[in-house]
Scaffold this motif. Structure first.
Motif, short mmCIF file in Angstrom:
data_model
loop_
_atom_site.label_atom_id
_atom_site.label_comp_id
_atom_site.label_asym_id
_atom_site.label_seq_id
_atom_site.Cartn_x
_atom_site.Cartn_y
_atom_site.Cartn_z
N GLN A 127 0.79 -1.23 0.00
CA GLN A 127 0.00 0.00 0.00
C GLN A 127 0.83 1.28 0.00
OE1 GLN A 127 -3.90 0.22 0.65
NE2 GLN A 127 -3.35 -1.48 -0.72
N ARG A 128 2.12 1.19 0.30
CA ARG A 128 2.92 2.41 0.40
C ARG A 128 3.06 3.08 -0.97
NH1 ARG A 128 5.92 -0.99 4.00
NH2 ARG A 128 7.42 -1.44 2.35
N PRO A 129 3.14 4.41 -1.00
CA PRO A 129 3.20 5.11 -2.29
C PRO A 129 4.29 4.58 -3.22
CG PRO A 129 2.78 6.69 -0.55
CD PRO A 129 3.02 5.36 0.13
N GLU A 130 5.46 4.29 -2.67
CA GLU A 130 6.53 3.78 -3.54
C GLU A 130 6.18 2.40 -4.10
OE1 GLU A 130 7.89 2.84 0.75
OE2 GLU A 130 6.79 4.43 -0.31
N GLU A 131 5.39 1.63 -3.36
CA GLU A 131 4.97 0.32 -3.85
C GLU A 131 3.89 0.47 -4.92
OE1 GLU A 131 5.57 -2.66 -0.08
OE2 GLU A 131 4.02 -1.11 0.12
N LEU A 132 3.04 1.47 -4.79
CA LEU A 132 2.05 1.73 -5.84
C LEU A 132 2.76 2.10 -7.15
CD1 LEU A 132 -0.56 3.88 -3.86
CD2 LEU A 132 -0.48 1.38 -4.14
N ARG A 133 3.76 2.94 -7.04
CA ARG A 133 4.52 3.33 -8.24
C ARG A 133 5.23 2.12 -8.85
NH1 ARG A 133 6.62 7.71 -10.94
NH2 ARG A 133 5.39 9.11 -9.60
#
Length: 306
Positions: A104-110
């Motif tokens: 769920q972390r933003p860097e994981e979304l990217r």
């Protein structure tokens, strides 16, 4: 299209997704993982769907660790005008206690968007859903994966501004989360919803009011142990017998009848089931049948992942 030919009718008629006119019955690609040992059959099934008028496909990088995305990339032919919808917020974890892990972390979304771009072989994914863990069947969520919606939407909006995704959708969200997300121009919502699981009626009404596509997953229930099945309901069985259709077709047709914003993405790994699912889009339900189906009470479910 050659001169003198007519367009293939869109299954279920037409709906709207991300500003495009699409068939109301599309295809959910998750079950293509079952054809891991018969790639040619999987590609043939996708092409058969396209030939029958399917023009939007739901997928994810975590379906088979990129395997399903690779099938879609191979199946698409010049001239196929198919809108691809993917999702981020989870990652495949074949060796873990659950097949998916939360990401769920933003860097994981990217990173998820970049992985989808690579395996699909495209420069932009038309729609990417942020798969939250607010409602429905979810794996356990570690404390460090409880991320504020605003931080996630900031990353998704940046990816849209960069042209890596065309539009933002949401999946497995509550009514409050959708309300908070509306300023980000949400184009679709995917939640678990069926004739026997209608807890999200207010969410659906908000989608209707905001002209957001409503894309129910588990549209027939029964995806895991503990989840009631639409096809077990006596009223569904009676309607199917009276109409000369299958119980599954009745359950899918009810969803299309229930809301004009509904788009379906039933999945299958066989041509026969594909054709039956698409044919459900042509099933008209008379008022008596609709009343009998509407009267089915909600069925409580248990979460098999907890």
């Amino acid at each position: 299209m050659p001169l003198g030919t007519t367009p293939t009718p869109r299954p279920g008629g037409t709906g709207e997704l991300a500003g495009r006119t699409v068939a109301r019955v599309g295809y959910g690609a998750m079950q293509l993982e079952r054809l891991h040992d018969d790639r040619s059959a999987a590609v043939a099934l996708l092409r058969h769907a396209f030939d029958l008028g399917v023009d939007h496909v739901d997928t994810a990088e975590f379906y088979g660790g990129g395997f399903v995305n690779g099938l879609i990339r191979e199946a698409l032919r010049p001239g196929d005008d198919v809108l691809i919808v993917s999702k981020v917020g989870a990652a495949s974890d074949p060796d873990g206690p659950f097949p998916l892990k939360v990401a769920q972390r933003p860097e994981e979304l990217r990173a998820g968007v970049e992985a989808n771009l690579a395996t699909l072989g495209v420069e932009q994914i038309p729609v990417v859903n942020l798969r939250r863990m607010d409602v429905g069947i979810t794996p356990p969520v570690p404390d460090d994966q409880v991320i504020d919606l605003d931080d996630q939407l900031a990353e998704m909006t940046a990816l849209r501004d960069e042209g890596k995704i065309g539009a933002i959708g949401l999946s497995s969200v509550s009514l409050d989360v959708l309300r908070r997300a509306l300023p980000a121009d949400i184009v679709c919502v995917q939640n678990a919803y069926s004739l026997v699981a209608r807890e999200d009626e207010e969410l659906l009404e908000l989608c209707e009011a905001e002209r957001i596509a409503w894309v129910p997953y588990f549209p027939l229930g029964g995806a895991f142990p503990g989840i009631p099945k639409v096809t077990d309901e006596p009223a569904v069985l009676a309607a199917a017998e009276r109409l000369g259709r299958t119980p599954a077709q009745v359950g899918l047709a009810w969803l299309l009848h229930h809301s004009p914003r509904t788009l379906l993405i039933p999945g299958t790994a066989t041509a026969g089931h594909l054709e039956a699912n698409l044919a459900a889009g042509a099933l008209d339900l008379d008022p008596e049948t609709v009343a009998a189906l509407d009267a089915i009470p909600p069925r409580p479910a248990t979460d098999p992942l907890h």
